[in-house]
Scaffold this motif. Structure first.
Motif, PDB file in Angstrom:
ATOM      1  N   HIS A 186     -12.210 -18.709  14.949  1.00 40.67           N
ATOM      2  CA  HIS A 186     -11.341 -18.474  13.807  1.00 40.67           C
ATOM      3  C   HIS A 186     -10.648 -19.772  13.416  1.00 40.67           C
ATOM      4  CE1 HIS A 186      -7.963 -16.948  11.417  1.00 40.67           C
ATOM      5  NE2 HIS A 186      -8.757 -15.926  11.168  1.00 40.67           N
ATOM      6  N   PRO A 187     -10.628 -20.114  12.125  1.00 31.35           N
ATOM      7  CA  PRO A 187     -10.073 -21.411  11.711  1.00 31.35           C
ATOM      8  C   PRO A 187      -8.584 -21.562  11.971  1.00 31.35           C
ATOM      9  CG  PRO A 187     -10.560 -20.020   9.804  1.00 31.35           C
ATOM     10  CD  PRO A 187     -11.175 -19.359  10.985  1.00 31.35           C
ATOM     11  N   ASP A 188      -7.878 -20.441  12.104  1.00 31.68           N
ATOM     12  CA  ASP A 188      -6.437 -20.508  12.360  1.00 31.68           C
ATOM     13  C   ASP A 188      -6.088 -20.044  13.777  1.00 31.68           C
ATOM     14  OD1 ASP A 188      -3.897 -21.229  11.507  1.00 31.68           O
ATOM     15  OD2 ASP A 188      -3.424 -19.220  10.745  1.00 31.68           O
ATOM     16  N   SER A 189      -7.089 -20.082  14.673  1.00 34.58           N
ATOM     17  CA  SER A 189      -6.898 -19.741  16.093  1.00 34.58           C
ATOM     18  C   SER A 189      -6.333 -18.345  16.306  1.00 34.58           C
ATOM     19  CB  SER A 189      -5.987 -20.776  16.776  1.00 34.58           C
ATOM     20  OG  SER A 189      -6.583 -22.051  16.761  1.00 34.58           O
ATOM     21  N   GLU A 190      -6.752 -17.422  15.464  1.00 31.28           N
ATOM     22  CA  GLU A 190      -6.346 -16.031  15.666  1.00 31.28           C
ATOM     23  C   GLU A 190      -7.382 -15.305  16.536  1.00 31.28           C
ATOM     24  OE1 GLU A 190      -3.622 -14.891  15.202  1.00 31.28           O
ATOM     25  OE2 GLU A 190      -2.696 -15.505  13.318  1.00 31.28           O
ATOM     26  N   PRO A 191      -6.936 -14.331  17.366  1.00 24.75           N
ATOM     27  CA  PRO A 191      -5.578 -13.765  17.422  1.00 24.75           C
ATOM     28  C   PRO A 191      -4.631 -14.485  18.385  1.00 24.75           C
ATOM     29  CG  PRO A 191      -6.992 -12.526  18.865  1.00 24.75           C
ATOM     30  CD  PRO A 191      -7.872 -13.589  18.232  1.00 24.75           C
ATOM     31  N   LEU A 192      -5.062 -15.604  18.948  1.00 26.04           N
ATOM     32  CA  LEU A 192      -4.238 -16.294  19.940  1.00 26.04           C
ATOM     33  C   LEU A 192      -2.902 -16.724  19.342  1.00 26.04           C
ATOM     34  CD1 LEU A 192      -4.632 -17.032  22.923  1.00 26.04           C
ATOM     35  CD2 LEU A 192      -5.454 -19.271  22.184  1.00 26.04           C
TER      36      LEU A 192
ATOM     37  N   LEU B 185      -7.769  -9.690   9.333  1.00 30.24           N
ATOM     38  CA  LEU B 185      -8.697  -9.950  10.432  1.00 30.24           C
ATOM     39  C   LEU B 185      -8.803  -8.734  11.339  1.00 30.24           C
ATOM     40  CD1 LEU B 185     -10.412 -12.047  11.997  1.00 30.24           C
ATOM     41  CD2 LEU B 185      -8.326 -12.660  13.238  1.00 30.24           C
ATOM     42  N   GLU B 186     -10.037  -8.350  11.678  1.00 29.42           N
ATOM     43  CA  GLU B 186     -10.237  -7.201  12.559  1.00 29.42           C
ATOM     44  C   GLU B 186     -10.501  -7.679  13.984  1.00 29.42           C
ATOM     45  OE1 GLU B 186     -12.944  -3.157  13.141  1.00 29.42           O
ATOM     46  OE2 GLU B 186     -13.329  -4.498  11.453  1.00 29.42           O
ATOM     47  N   ILE B 187      -9.587  -7.343  14.890  1.00 19.83           N
ATOM     48  CA  ILE B 187      -9.712  -7.691  16.305  1.00 19.83           C
ATOM     49  C   ILE B 187     -10.240  -6.469  17.050  1.00 19.83           C
ATOM     50  CG2 ILE B 187      -8.502  -8.562  18.338  1.00 19.83           C
ATOM     51  CD1 ILE B 187      -8.535 -10.465  15.950  1.00 19.83           C
ATOM     52  N   THR B 188     -11.194  -6.672  17.956  1.00 19.02           N
ATOM     53  CA  THR B 188     -11.730  -5.578  18.756  1.00 19.02           C
ATOM     54  C   THR B 188     -11.512  -5.881  20.236  1.00 19.02           C
ATOM     55  OG1 THR B 188     -13.949  -6.487  19.095  1.00 19.02           O
ATOM     56  CG2 THR B 188     -13.541  -5.327  17.013  1.00 19.02           C
ATOM     57  N   PRO B 189     -11.553  -4.857  21.097  1.00 25.00           N
ATOM     58  CA  PRO B 189     -11.422  -5.110  22.537  1.00 25.00           C
ATOM     59  C   PRO B 189     -12.434  -6.116  23.065  1.00 25.00           C
ATOM     60  CG  PRO B 189     -11.141  -2.769  22.108  1.00 25.00           C
ATOM     61  CD  PRO B 189     -11.547  -3.396  20.803  1.00 25.00           C
ATOM     62  N   ARG B 190     -13.604  -6.222  22.439  1.00 25.10           N
ATOM     63  CA  ARG B 190     -14.637  -7.141  22.940  1.00 25.10           C
ATOM     64  C   ARG B 190     -14.185  -8.595  22.933  1.00 25.10           C
ATOM     65  NH1 ARG B 190     -20.445  -6.845  20.603  1.00 25.10           N
ATOM     66  NH2 ARG B 190     -20.471  -8.763  21.827  1.00 25.10           N
ATOM     67  N   GLN B 191     -13.233  -8.943  22.057  1.00 17.98           N
ATOM     68  CA  GLN B 191     -12.769 -10.324  22.027  1.00 17.98           C
ATOM     69  C   GLN B 191     -12.021 -10.701  23.305  1.00 17.98           C
ATOM     70  OE1 GLN B 191     -11.939 -10.020  17.470  1.00 17.98           O
ATOM     71  NE2 GLN B 191     -11.361 -12.083  18.078  1.00 17.98           N
ATOM     72  N   PHE B 192     -11.644  -9.698  24.093  1.00 18.92           N
ATOM     73  CA  PHE B 192     -10.917  -9.948  25.337  1.00 18.92           C
ATOM     74  C   PHE B 192     -11.812  -9.798  26.563  1.00 18.92           C
ATOM     75  CE2 PHE B 192      -7.979  -8.700  22.039  1.00 18.92           C
ATOM     76  CZ  PHE B 192      -7.066  -9.742  22.095  1.00 18.92           C
ATOM     77  N   ARG B 193     -13.100  -9.553  26.345  1.00 19.45           N
ATOM     78  CA  ARG B 193     -14.119  -9.535  27.392  1.00 19.45           C
ATOM     79  C   ARG B 193     -13.705  -8.699  28.609  1.00 19.45           C
ATOM     80  NH1 ARG B 193     -18.127 -13.043  26.372  1.00 19.45           N
ATOM     81  NH2 ARG B 193     -18.659 -13.410  28.551  1.00 19.45           N
ATOM     82  N   PRO B 194     -13.320  -7.424  28.377  1.00 22.30           N
ATOM     83  CA  PRO B 194     -12.898  -6.580  29.500  1.00 22.30           C
ATOM     84  C   PRO B 194     -14.074  -5.925  30.208  1.00 22.30           C
ATOM     85  CG  PRO B 194     -12.767  -5.312  27.494  1.00 22.30           C
ATOM     86  CD  PRO B 194     -13.245  -6.713  27.096  1.00 22.30           C
ATOM     87  N   ASN B 195     -13.827  -5.459  31.417  1.00 18.79           N
ATOM     88  CA  ASN B 195     -14.750  -4.536  32.069  1.00 18.79           C
ATOM     89  C   ASN B 195     -14.524  -3.111  31.586  1.00 18.79           C
ATOM     90  OD1 ASN B 195     -14.203  -6.531  34.868  1.00 18.79           O
ATOM     91  ND2 ASN B 195     -16.234  -6.284  33.973  1.00 18.79           N
ATOM     92  N   PHE B 196     -13.240  -2.746  31.439  1.00 22.36           N
ATOM     93  CA  PHE B 196     -12.878  -1.373  31.082  1.00 22.36           C
ATOM     94  C   PHE B 196     -12.046  -1.368  29.804  1.00 22.36           C
ATOM     95  CE2 PHE B 196     -12.623  -1.330  35.896  1.00 22.36           C
ATOM     96  CZ  PHE B 196     -13.871  -0.768  36.088  1.00 22.36           C
TER      97      PHE B 196
ATOM     98  N   THR C  45     -10.747 -15.995  23.018  1.00 19.39           N
ATOM     99  CA  THR C  45     -10.369 -14.839  22.199  1.00 19.39           C
ATOM    100  C   THR C  45     -10.480 -15.124  20.710  1.00 19.39           C
ATOM    101  OG1 THR C  45      -8.031 -15.483  22.215  1.00 19.39           O
ATOM    102  CG2 THR C  45      -8.777 -14.004  23.960  1.00 19.39           C
ATOM    103  N   THR C  46     -10.541 -16.391  20.326  1.00 18.65           N
ATOM    104  CA  THR C  46     -10.645 -16.743  18.904  1.00 18.65           C
ATOM    105  C   THR C  46     -12.088 -16.761  18.423  1.00 18.65           C
ATOM    106  OG1 THR C  46     -10.797 -19.150  19.240  1.00 18.65           O
ATOM    107  CG2 THR C  46      -8.589 -18.186  19.185  1.00 18.65           C
ATOM    108  N   MET C  47     -13.043 -16.455  19.294  1.00 18.70           N
ATOM    109  CA  MET C  47     -14.462 -16.445  18.934  1.00 18.70           C
ATOM    110  C   MET C  47     -14.898 -15.041  18.537  1.00 18.70           C
ATOM    111  SD  MET C  47     -15.821 -18.957  22.007  1.00 18.70           S
ATOM    112  CE  MET C  47     -17.495 -19.118  21.370  1.00 18.70           C
ATOM    113  N   ASP C  48     -15.555 -14.939  17.405  1.00 18.80           N
ATOM    114  CA  ASP C  48     -16.059 -13.652  16.932  1.00 18.80           C
ATOM    115  C   ASP C  48     -17.105 -13.138  17.919  1.00 18.80           C
ATOM    116  OD1 ASP C  48     -17.981 -11.826  15.504  1.00 18.80           O
ATOM    117  OD2 ASP C  48     -16.581 -12.175  13.849  1.00 18.80           O
ATOM    118  N   PRO C  49     -16.950 -11.907  18.440  1.00 19.14           N
ATOM    119  CA  PRO C  49     -17.903 -11.416  19.453  1.00 19.14           C
ATOM    120  C   PRO C  49     -19.309 -11.194  18.926  1.00 19.14           C
ATOM    121  CG  PRO C  49     -16.349  -9.700  18.820  1.00 19.14           C
ATOM    122  CD  PRO C  49     -15.855 -10.962  18.201  1.00 19.14           C
ATOM    123  N   GLU C  50     -19.463 -11.129  17.610  1.00 20.12           N
ATOM    124  CA  GLU C  50     -20.794 -10.934  17.031  1.00 20.12           C
ATOM    125  C   GLU C  50     -21.474 -12.255  16.692  1.00 20.12           C
ATOM    126  OE1 GLU C  50     -22.244  -8.071  17.007  1.00 20.12           O
ATOM    127  OE2 GLU C  50     -20.466  -6.992  17.680  1.00 20.12           O
TER     128      GLU C  50
END
Length: 331
Positions: A278-284, A222-233, A268-273
Motif C-alpha cells: 500500500h502506498p501509504d503503508s496501510e493498515p500499519l 481500503l478493505e482489510i481482511t484477516p489474511r493480511q495478518f497471516r493467522p493460523n486461526f 501487513t501492508t501487502m495485498d494478500p492477492e
C-alpha cells in the motif's frame, strides 16, 4: 556450648528447599489450565503456511503439535528460504516470496507462481538423503535439511538478485527452536516450548475477525481482511479487541496460552492477492494511531509496532484435532 553449625546448615537447606518449591509452584501457576471457560465465538478459518513468507494453505481440519499445525506432511512454517550466509529471508525485503503458492500431496511439496514453472520437492527424500546443517532465524541457529539444487535454482531465478544464490531449507527437528536473544522473551516469560519451528515468535497465531472489521472502519475505502495478518486461526463472533483481556484460548479441546500480543510489521501492508504494498503503508499507519502497546516499559520493548492478534502456545497434549466451526472459549 552446642555446635550450631548442623542446625544452621539444616535451616539453610530448608529455606532453600522451601524457596525452590515456592518458585516451582509459582511457575506452574503461570501455566495452569483454567477450569472455567466462556465461549466467545467459533472458528471461521484455518491457515497453514508451509513456507515462511509464502502463501497459505486453507484447510478444514488440522492436528496440533508443539511446533505448530500439522496435517500429514503439511506443517506450519517448517520451510524457509535462506541466503548465501544461511540466514533466513522474508517477504519484508523479498516480496517475490509472497505470491509463491505451496501445495502438498503426500510428501511432495509443489511450489508455483504466476509466470514461473512449478517445481516439486519430495520432503521424504530430503529427509532420507540429506544430513542436517545449520541456518539462522532471528539470530538463532536452527537445524535444517537442504532441499536440493533444483529448488535452489528455482528460488534464485525467481528472486533474481545479482550474484546471489538462495536455497530452500526444511526444519530438521520435532522440538521448538531456542528462544531469540530478545528482551520480549524475558518480559513475556517465553518457555522452551513456545517458539515453534521457523515462525517469527510462537507456534500459533489467532486473529479476531471483529477487530479486523473495526480496523476497516478506520481506514476509509481500503478493505482489510484477516489474511493480511497471516493467522493460523480466524475467530468469528467475538467483540472487537476483547482478546486484549484473555490469557488462555480453547479451540475444541485444545488449550493455548497467550504468550504475547502479536505486533505487526510491513508485511501487513501487502495485498494478500497481489502482493502489492500500500502506498501509504496501510493498515500499519492506522494501527499505530491507536494500537501501540500501553505503558512505558512495554513501549520500550515493542517500539512502534502495533498489536493485532495473539501469539499462542499449546498447553494441552499434542495430537489434538481442530475443525472448522469448532467453538472457541477463553479464560
Amino acid at each position: 556450648m552446642p555446635n550450631v553449625a548442623p542446625y544452621a546448615a539444616a535451616t539453610a537447606v530448608g529455606v532453600i528447599g522451601g524457596a525452590y518449591c515456592a518458585y516451582r509452584l509459582y511457575q506452574q501457576s503461570q501455566h495452569r489450565i483454567p477450569e472455567q471457560w466462556t465461549q466467545v465465538g467459533t472458528l471461521k478459518d484455518i491457515y497453514v503456511y508451509p513456507v515462511k513468507s509464502c502463501q497459505p494453505v486453507k484447510i478444514e481440519q488440522v492436528e496440533c503439535t508443539i511446533i505448530g499445525l500439522k496435517k500429514g506432511w503439511l506443517r506450519d512454517r517448517v520451510l524457509m528460504v535462506i541466503d548465501d550466509a544461511n540466514n533466513f529471508i522474508t517477504a519484508r525485503a523479498f516480496p517475490e516470496l509472497y505470491l509463491v503458492k505451496p501445495t502438498i500431496n503426500n510428501s511432495v511439496l509443489t511450489l508455483s507462481r504466476d509466470g514461473a514453472d512449478s517445481i516439486d520437492v519430495d520432503l521424504a527424500e530430503v529427509i532420507a538423503n540429506q544430513k542436517s546443517k545449520t541456518a539462522t532465524v532471528w539470530g538463532i541457529e536452527v537445524p535444517v535439511y537442504d532441499c536440493g539444487d533444483d529448488a535452489s535454482a528455482w528460488f534464485t531465478k525467481l528472486i533474481n538478485r545479482p550474484s546471489s544464490t538462495y536455497r530452500l531449507a526444511y526444519y530438521a527437528s520435532q522440538n521448538c527452536r531456542d528462544p531469540p536473544k530478545d528482551p520480549r522473551v524475558k518480559v513475556f516469560k517465553f518457555t522452551k516450548n513456545d517458539t515453534g519451528a521457523l515462525g517469527d515468535d510462537t507456534s500459533f497465531n489467532l486473529i479476531n475477525e471483529a477487530s479486523v472489521q473495526d480496523l476497516n472502519s478506520r481506514v476509509g475505502e481500503l478493505e482489510i481482511t484477516p489474511r493480511q495478518f497471516r493467522p493460523n486461526f480466524v475467530l468469528s463472533g467475538a467483540k472487537p479487541y476483547d482478546e486484549d483481556n484473555w490469557k488462555f484460548v480453547k479451540i475444541g479441546e485444545n488449550v493455548f496460552e497467550i504468550v504475547m500480543p502479536c505486533t505487526r510489521c510491513a508485511i501487513t501492508t501487502m495485498d494478500p492477492e497481489t502482493g502489492a504494498r500500500h502506498p501509504d503503508s496501510e493498515p500499519l499507519k492506522t494501527l499505530r494511531s491507536y494500537r501501540l502497546m500501553e505503558g512505558e516499559k512495554m513501549r520500550k520493548v515493542m517500539g512502534t509496532s502495533p498489536r493485532m492478534g495473539l501469539q499462542m502456545s499449546l498447553r494441552s497434549a499434542s495430537g489434538g484435532t481442530i475443525t472448522l466451526n469448532d467453538p472457541i472459549y477463553v479464560a
